[in-house]
Design a protein around this motif. Sequence first.
Motif, mmCIF file in Angstrom:
data_model
loop_
_atom_site.group_PDB
_atom_site.id
_atom_site.type_symbol
_atom_site.label_atom_id
_atom_site.label_comp_id
_atom_site.label_asym_id
_atom_site.label_seq_id
_atom_site.Cartn_x
_atom_site.Cartn_y
_atom_site.Cartn_z
ATOM 1 N N HIS A 73 -50.185 20.869 7.529
ATOM 2 C CA HIS A 73 -49.361 20.145 8.676
ATOM 3 C C HIS A 73 -48.043 19.741 8.404
ATOM 4 C CE1 HIS A 73 -53.531 19.121 10.277
ATOM 5 N NE2 HIS A 73 -53.353 20.203 10.842
ATOM 6 N N ASP A 74 -47.116 20.003 9.449
ATOM 7 C CA ASP A 74 -45.696 19.720 9.234
ATOM 8 C C ASP A 74 -45.336 18.351 8.662
ATOM 9 O OD1 ASP A 74 -45.508 22.060 10.445
ATOM 10 O OD2 ASP A 74 -44.563 21.191 12.180
ATOM 11 N N ASP A 75 -46.134 17.363 8.792
ATOM 12 C CA ASP A 75 -45.985 16.022 8.482
ATOM 13 C C ASP A 75 -45.945 16.062 6.857
ATOM 14 O OD1 ASP A 75 -48.532 16.128 9.124
ATOM 15 O OD2 ASP A 75 -48.803 13.940 8.866
ATOM 16 N N HIS A 76 -46.900 17.085 6.179
ATOM 17 C CA HIS A 76 -47.392 16.970 4.913
ATOM 18 C C HIS A 76 -46.407 17.823 3.963
ATOM 19 C CE1 HIS A 76 -50.618 14.150 4.640
ATOM 20 N NE2 HIS A 76 -50.702 14.445 6.051
ATOM 21 N N ILE A 77 -46.068 19.001 4.729
ATOM 22 C CA ILE A 77 -44.919 20.115 4.119
ATOM 23 C C ILE A 77 -43.918 20.256 4.512
ATOM 24 C CG2 ILE A 77 -47.410 21.213 3.555
ATOM 25 C CD1 ILE A 77 -46.426 23.550 5.593
ATOM 26 N N GLY A 78 -43.460 19.514 5.507
ATOM 27 C CA GLY A 78 -42.152 19.644 6.392
ATOM 28 C C GLY A 78 -40.981 19.838 5.213
ATOM 29 N N GLY A 79 -40.891 18.848 4.182
ATOM 30 C CA GLY A 79 -39.979 18.763 3.144
ATOM 31 C C GLY A 79 -40.002 19.809 1.942
ATOM 32 N N MET A 80 -41.189 20.393 1.794
ATOM 33 C CA MET A 80 -41.503 21.197 0.677
ATOM 34 C C MET A 80 -40.645 22.290 0.349
ATOM 35 S SD MET A 80 -43.713 19.960 -1.175
ATOM 36 C CE MET A 80 -43.754 21.186 -2.535
ATOM 37 N N ALA A 81 -40.130 22.941 1.520
ATOM 38 C CA ALA A 81 -39.121 24.190 1.400
ATOM 39 C C ALA A 81 -38.070 23.738 0.508
ATOM 40 C CB ALA A 81 -39.126 24.893 2.752
ATOM 41 N N ASP A 82 -37.485 22.499 1.058
ATOM 42 C CA ASP A 82 -36.238 22.188 0.286
ATOM 43 C C ASP A 82 -36.546 21.623 -0.994
ATOM 44 O OD1 ASP A 82 -34.812 22.550 2.622
ATOM 45 O OD2 ASP A 82 -35.120 20.384 3.509
ATOM 46 N N VAL A 83 -37.801 21.094 -1.490
ATOM 47 C CA VAL A 83 -38.157 20.639 -2.506
ATOM 48 C C VAL A 83 -38.275 21.936 -3.466
ATOM 49 C CG1 VAL A 83 -39.677 19.530 -4.164
ATOM 50 C CG2 VAL A 83 -39.062 18.303 -1.997
ATOM 51 N N ILE A 84 -38.803 23.115 -3.096
ATOM 52 C CA ILE A 84 -38.999 24.003 -3.954
ATOM 53 C C ILE A 84 -37.597 24.770 -4.144
ATOM 54 C CG2 ILE A 84 -39.904 26.335 -3.834
ATOM 55 C CD1 ILE A 84 -42.505 25.142 -2.397
ATOM 56 N N ASN A 85 -36.987 24.804 -3.041
ATOM 57 C CA ASN A 85 -35.733 25.795 -3.216
ATOM 58 C C ASN A 85 -34.801 24.957 -4.146
ATOM 59 O OD1 ASN A 85 -36.055 27.972 -1.376
ATOM 60 N ND2 ASN A 85 -35.734 26.522 0.190
#
Length: 200
Positions: free
Chosen positions: A1-13
């Motif tokens: 769900h967006d509220d759990h993974i919304g920032g993950m792309a930025d963290v991974i990048n």
Amino acid sequence: HDDHIGGMADVINEFGADKIIVPKLPDNMVPTTKTYENFLNAVKNKGCKLTAAKEGTVYDLGTANGKSVKMTILAPVKGAEYDDLNDYSVCARIDMGKISWLLTGDLSKDGEKDLINSGQDIDVTAYKVGHHGSATSSSAAFLKEITPKLCVISCGEGNSYGHPHEEPLSRLNQAGVTILRTDELGTVVARTDGKEVTFT
């Protein structure tokens, strides 16, 4: 769900990752959102590896203050099937010395029941309250098994879901658990030496 993974792309990048632990989902529950697509693209672009959450797997997270820190995957429980995507939440126990944390994502009562019946060690010092304090989580039976002394409820001030709901708050209060809420306190930081936990 967006509220759990919304920032993950930025963290991974920004940081990459040796391993990204995700639940293995039935085909009909795999998200199709742009946020999830961004997450998968970041994983691919950084050459990271998705690892299916496997009940009982223990990860060594290194040492802190001379004490080892480990994370044990507790759920999804092997063989369990659900109608609610929330019950496929990856649940983990983190241990350092005598201090232990339970993280259950958005697990609801059905997933909690399976976790209780799995026979794994879920008796902990602290609990990040499931599903942001939703009425569907933190059942009385679950709280009786995990016996936390303190908990953190992560939810936004004035959120549209009305989290945390009165029912789990009442159950936590009846269990004598100290409650810290991000909607009231802002960011909550926990520190431990493996013997005691302090908060700012």
